[in-house]
Design a protein around this motif. Structure first.
Motif: not given
Length: 302
Positions: A87-114
């Motif tokens: 999802l790291r390179d797909k924020i622009g295609e994801n309305s939820s992550l895009q909204f969160a980013q626009e509202h100041g949220m900082q992301f860290q993406f992690t694989d499903r195992t971790n």
């Protein structure tokens, strides 16, 4: 803040009536049970002097959106640990992550195992090394402060007027709060959106009363899964009653309630209150998935 039972009840044979508490109308961003769960967590974070909120979620998480919106509105920095490195390179295609980013949220993406180790001490210590001091909100928001907030869903009138209270269940926090605040003569029914029978154990850790049950027959394949039958039902329900449902939680709950009414599960003259817990923002993501598969989509937006 506003929330109301639908004014006109839905009538069924044998005198059964169904009302819908529109908790999804509480706030334009922090809607429904997310508002309830965050209310006292934000107060506690402020009391303890924290400036940052950190939490966890998936691709189209209602919780991630709500925390980002709450942080923006109440002056907290927000950090989202997101399941799925892709999802790291797909924020622009994801309305939820895009909204969160626009509202100041900082992301860290992690694989499903971790991600599965997110509650471990080692994992949390690594996050503190990266982000410094933060107030931790669990995935889905369920903790003792969330339960306290969800205990405010039922009004004094609700506790007298209704024989049955129905609620969708994910992490069991909302249902636990409702159980704690309910009248012991009421029946509290949870509709699980997940496969498995572990929720009852979780509820027992939070809820004091015994007037509840969890129905596990309407998950439609598990968390985040939808079927053609469910989408068709939700579109028909909206066309008839003009009440939008979300496909992860409330759509499955409402399908279950109506199916059980048809099966004579509820006694004659039951008065049922269904809690609309929000989650409508996720509809955009579900429709994208359905369109990609040339499936019927929901005819309304979140």
């Amino acid at each position: 803040m506003k929330s109301s039972n639908q004014n006109i009840p839905i009538h069924f044979p044998n005198g059964i009536e169904l009302f819908i508490k529109r908790d999804d109308l509480l706030h334009p961003v922090i809607s429904g049970n997310k508002f309830r769960k965050l209310k006292y967590n934000l107060a506690e974070a402020k009391r303890l002097g924290y400036k940052k909120l950190l939490t966890f979620g998936g691709a189209f998480s209602n919780h991630i959106v709500a925390v980002a919106g709450a942080g923006k509105e109440f002056g907290f920095e927000t950090i989202g640990i997101i399941r799925g490195e892709e999802l790291r390179d797909k924020i622009g295609e994801n309305s939820s992550l895009q909204f969160a980013q626009e509202h100041g949220m900082q992301f860290q993406f992690t694989d499903r195992t971790n991600y599965r180790d997110k509650t471990s001490t080692e994992f949390l210590l690594k996050l503190q090394e990266i982000f410094g001091s933060f107030y931790l909100i669990p995935e889905g928001g369920t903790n003792e402060w969330a339960i306290k907030g969800c205990e405010e869903i039922l009004t004094a009138e609700d506790k007298i007027e209704f024989s049955h209270i129905c609620c969708a269940v994910g992490t069991a926090g909302t249902l636990s709060g409702i159980i704690n605040s309910s009248n012991e003569n009421q029946q509290i029914i949870g509709f699980s959106s997940l496969k498995g029978s572990f929720l009852s154990e979780v509820i027992c850790n939070f809820a004091q009363q015994k007037n509840w049950s969890v129905i596990e027959s309407y998950h439609f394949g598990g968390y985040g899964k939808v079927t053609d039958e469910l989408i068709c039902f939700m579109n028909a329900f909206y066309d008839k009653y003009q009440v939008p449902l979300d496909p992860i939680y409330t759509g499955k709950m409402m399908f279950g309630i109506l199916d059980l009414i048809e099966q004579n599960y509820f006694p004659p003259h039951s008065k049922i209150l269904a809690i609309h817990t929000g989650g409508l923002q996720g509809i955009t993501g579900i429709n994208q998935r359905l369109q990609a598969k040339n499936k019927e989509i929901l005819h309304y937006n979140g």
